[in-house]
Design an enzyme around this catalytic site. Structure first.
Site, PDB file in Angstrom:
ATOM      1  N   ALA A 237       0.630  -1.312  -0.068  1.00 30.97           N
ATOM      2  CA  ALA A 237       0.045   0.058  -0.162  1.00 30.97           C
ATOM      3  C   ALA A 237       0.697   1.191  -0.105  1.00 30.97           C
ATOM      4  O   ALA A 237       0.231   2.248  -0.414  1.00 30.97           O
ATOM      5  CB  ALA A 237      -0.943  -0.127   1.158  1.00 30.97           C
ATOM      6  N   GLY A 240       0.323   4.997  -0.162  1.00 32.38           N
ATOM      7  CA  GLY A 240      -1.174   5.077   0.048  1.00 32.38           C
ATOM      8  C   GLY A 240      -1.871   5.846  -0.910  1.00 32.38           C
ATOM      9  O   GLY A 240      -3.290   6.010  -0.530  1.00 32.38           O
ATOM     10  N   ASP A 317      -1.157  -4.216  -5.868  1.00 32.43           N
ATOM     11  CA  ASP A 317      -0.515  -3.220  -6.573  1.00 32.43           C
ATOM     12  C   ASP A 317       1.013  -3.622  -6.481  1.00 32.43           C
ATOM     13  O   ASP A 317       1.456  -3.166  -5.504  1.00 32.43           O
ATOM     14  CB  ASP A 317      -0.745  -1.825  -6.088  1.00 32.43           C
ATOM     15  CG  ASP A 317      -0.067  -0.743  -7.377  1.00 32.43           C
ATOM     16  OD1 ASP A 317       0.117  -0.930  -8.311  1.00 32.43           O
ATOM     17  OD2 ASP A 317       0.249   0.257  -6.510  1.00 32.43           O
ATOM     18  N   CYS A 367       3.519  -1.021 -12.317  1.00 33.33           N
ATOM     19  CA  CYS A 367       3.699   0.053 -13.268  1.00 33.33           C
ATOM     20  C   CYS A 367       4.853  -0.400 -14.163  1.00 33.33           C
ATOM     21  O   CYS A 367       6.079   0.095 -14.111  1.00 33.33           O
ATOM     22  CB  CYS A 367       4.305   1.334 -12.370  1.00 33.33           C
ATOM     23  SG  CYS A 367       5.439   1.040 -11.303  1.00 33.33           S
TER      24      CYS A 367
HETATM   25  N1  SAM Z   1      -0.119   0.859  -3.976  1.00 27.62           N
HETATM   26  C1  SAM Z   1       0.898   1.922  -3.786  1.00 27.62           C
HETATM   27  C2  SAM Z   1       0.463   3.361  -3.761  1.00 27.62           C
HETATM   28  O1  SAM Z   1      -0.306   3.513  -4.867  1.00 27.62           O
HETATM   29  O2  SAM Z   1       0.753   4.268  -3.432  1.00 27.62           O
HETATM   30  C3  SAM Z   1       2.244   1.789  -4.332  1.00 27.62           C
HETATM   31  C4  SAM Z   1       2.881   0.258  -4.089  1.00 27.62           C
HETATM   32  S1  SAM Z   1       4.411  -0.047  -4.635  1.00 27.62           S
HETATM   33  C5  SAM Z   1       4.079  -0.170  -6.382  1.00 27.62           C
HETATM   34  C6  SAM Z   1       4.742  -1.469  -4.128  1.00 27.62           C
HETATM   35  C7  SAM Z   1       4.802  -1.547  -2.589  1.00 27.62           C
HETATM   36  O3  SAM Z   1       4.818  -3.070  -1.914  1.00 27.62           O
HETATM   37  C8  SAM Z   1       6.197  -0.808  -1.868  1.00 27.62           C
HETATM   38  O4  SAM Z   1       5.780   0.280  -1.012  1.00 27.62           O
HETATM   39  C9  SAM Z   1       6.940  -2.060  -1.204  1.00 27.62           C
HETATM   40  O5  SAM Z   1       7.186  -1.459   0.062  1.00 27.62           O
HETATM   41  C10 SAM Z   1       5.595  -2.973  -1.026  1.00 27.62           C
HETATM   42  N2  SAM Z   1       6.110  -4.434  -0.677  1.00 27.62           N
HETATM   43  C11 SAM Z   1       7.267  -4.889  -1.368  1.00 27.62           C
HETATM   44  N3  SAM Z   1       7.127  -6.297  -0.904  1.00 27.62           N
HETATM   45  C12 SAM Z   1       6.329  -6.558  -0.003  1.00 27.62           C
HETATM   46  C13 SAM Z   1       5.594  -7.440   0.645  1.00 27.62           C
HETATM   47  N4  SAM Z   1       5.976  -8.824   0.427  1.00 27.62           N
HETATM   48  N5  SAM Z   1       4.406  -7.110   1.530  1.00 27.62           N
HETATM   49  C14 SAM Z   1       4.169  -5.973   1.716  1.00 27.62           C
HETATM   50  N6  SAM Z   1       4.485  -4.875   0.854  1.00 27.62           N
HETATM   51  C15 SAM Z   1       5.558  -4.989   0.010  1.00 27.62           C
END
Ligand code: SAM
Length: 513
Positions: A237, A240, A317, A367
């Site tokens: 998230a 956020g 995401d 993305c």
């Molecule tokens: N959905 C967010 C937004 O719209 O603001 C952007 C998310 S970004 C593409 C991916 C996120 O996944 C990063 O913040 C990262 O820290 C998190 N992430 C990576 N591996 C993860 C895991 N195993 N569990 C939870 N979060 C994870």
């Protein structure tokens, strides 16, 4: 006309991408080469509009539009503010550029991430500065350059390496304050007065009413289709952007659980929720691979891990190779790093399917542009979880899914890919009001969306996960742009609960509710 050189990357990554990207499309070899070259060119340039998500849970869109127009007029900037015919909470502003700007003798060098934010309308914040002239003082007018290859040493007085001109600005700090240990660590350092690409800065502007977000990211929230009162999970998230959109679409009624694995990023989710006055969001620091509990007696209200089939809708995401981000002039990852995301995404998808109620909706987005993280993941999901079927997406503003992953035409039509390279005609194209909206739907970041529904009566067999998480180091390295001196958000306070070693080990802990 391209203003900037094409996105540069390691030759192994370029070769790989060139081989897999448009190769399976029904195009001639020449056309495929052109599409690939256009992709690399458009990725180094910013999209030619700014997309703002309006807080329609607080005010009607037209009121927000009016206040924004008033604000821009006060700033002596009067770009038109457009609404979007299919997105009821979006305001669009044209970006003007590239403009002719004269180079000056005084040069300031900023980090690449900060430079990318400047190209999208931000001023230069203190942490983004790497080098300034020896005697730079408040009020000096300087030319700002991006250190696209990450070669400039912080504190340098000049830089002879590869740099890209971003425009001119006025210094708000003396050099002597910048690089000393008790100098300012935040705030505007260079106010951009003549940026190459002109777009208003939204730092501190109508902070609870508009939120800067790429258009495909806003589309994701609408495709998920959350309703008031539902229980929604956003598995990855931070910071956020999509979490707050989901909560807004629900009119702040129901529950949105926001998980992210990286503790330092949690604060941003909480700040954004507070800023947008959304209190139906519960944020937890958690590795989402482990967010499902095999124990049916597990209480949902206790936070993660959650019992199976807890959620009405889930957004994944996913962490990804990020190759669709714009503008980006240098992509430094190795092929191994690019390819490391597919297994991680599959683990996250498996957890998502388990946590989804029967009849529930799962949206998967990235993305990035690779088939491996997009269409191939969809093909894998459909094969591995026969209980999932693809659903039509509303709105559908992008292209269909790409060929090459074994999906049928009908299946690909249900996917949504934003492919800026297909509309790329060089950095300068006409921005008449009529063409503007068409451009706004196509001149976006590279993005992918798939929507699934879980059929009633589904039984999921799970063979267990390894705790290995191959992209961890890359994700940890990916500090947000704020830390590197780009666009700034309103500050808030948050208290983190301290963790016992056991809690640290399972990487699941409540930090805010
Ligand atoms: N959905 C967010 C937004 O719209 O603001 C952007 C998310 S970004 C593409 C991916 C996120 O996944 C990063 O913040 C990262 O820290 C998190 N992430 C990576 N591996 C993860 C895991 N195993 N569990 C939870 N979060 C994870």
């Amino acid at each position: 006309m391209s203003v900037f050189p094409q996105l540069s990357m390691k030759s192994e990554v370029r070769e790989h991408l060139c081989n897999v990207y448009p190769r399976k499309e029904g195009l001639s070899e020449l056309d495929k080469d052109e599409v690939f070259e256009a992709l690399l060119s458009c990725l180094s340039h910013p999209p030619l509009f700014t997309c703002l998500r309006a807080s329609t849970h607080l005010h009607p869109l037209q009121e927000i539009q009016h206040r924004l127009e008033q604000h821009l007029e006060q700033q002596k900037q009067a770009p038109a503010v457009y609404t979007h015919p299919q997105l009821p909470d979006v305001l669009l502003l044209p970006v003007h550029g590239p403009r002719h700007v004269d180079l000056l003798a005084s040069e300031v060098i900023v980090g690449a991430q900060c430079g990318n934010a400047v190209l999208r309308g931000a001023h230069v914040f203190t942490p983004g500065i790497l080098s300034t002239p020896k005697y730079m003082k408040v009020g000096d007018i300087v030319s700002v350059f991006s250190d696209v290859e990450g070669k400039c040493t912080r504190g340098a007085k000049e830089f002879k390496g590869k740099k890209v001109f971003l425009g001119n600005g006025i210094s708000e700090v003396d050099r002597s304050e910048l690089f000393c240990s008790d100098g300012p660590t935040k705030g505007v350092a260079i106010r951009m007065t003549e940026p190459l690409y002109q777009s208003p800065s939204f730092d501190g502007v109508l902070t609870d009413e508009v939120f800067l977000q790429n258009l495909p990211s806003v589309v994701v929230g609408h495709v998920l289709g959350p309703r008031p009162g539902e229980r929604i999970l956003d598995m990855c998230a931070a910071p956020g952007g999509k979490t707050t959109h989901i909560a807004s679409l629900m009119g702040n009624q129901g529950t949105v659980v926001a998980l992210d694995k990286i503790r330092s990023k949690m604060e941003k989710i909480i700040q954004n929720a507070k800023m947008l006055k959304l209190d139906c969001i519960k944020a937890y620091c958690c590795n989402s691979i482990h967010a499902v509990s095999a124990d049916p007696a597990q209480e949902y209200s206790a936070g993660p891990p959650y019992p199976e089939e807890s959620y009405d809708r889930i957004l994944l995401d996913a962490p990804c190779s990020g190759l669709g981000q714009r503008p980006n002039m240098t992509y430094s990852w190795s092929l191994k790093e690019v390819c490391s995301y597919q297994p991680l995404q599959r683990k996250l998808l498996t957890t998502a399917v388990r946590l989804l109620k029967q009849g529930g909706v799962l949206v998967y987005s990235t993305c990035t542009v690779t088939l491996a993280e997009n269409e191939e993941q969809v093909a894998w999901v459909l094969k591995t979880f026969p209980c999932l079927t693809l659903e039509p997406q509303v709105p559908h503003l992008g292209s269909e899914g790409m060929q090459g992953a074994g999906l049928s035409c009908d299946q690909r039509r249900l996917l949504q890919r934003f492919r800026p390279e297909l509309a790329w005609r060089g950095a300068r194209f006409s921005q008449s009001p009529e063409s503007f909206l068409q451009n706004a739907n196509t001149d976006t970041i590279g993005f992918f969306i798939a929507k699934f529904i879980k059929n009633e009566g589904a039984v999921i067999k799970v063979t267990g996960h390894s705790k290995d998480d191959s992209s961890e180091s890359k994700e940890n390295q990916a500090a947000d742009a704020t830390a590197r001196g780009a666009a700034k958000q309103t500050e808030g306070t948050v208290s983190l609960m301290s963790l016992s070693p056991q809690e640290e080990e399972i990487q699941c802990c409540v930090i805010c509710s």
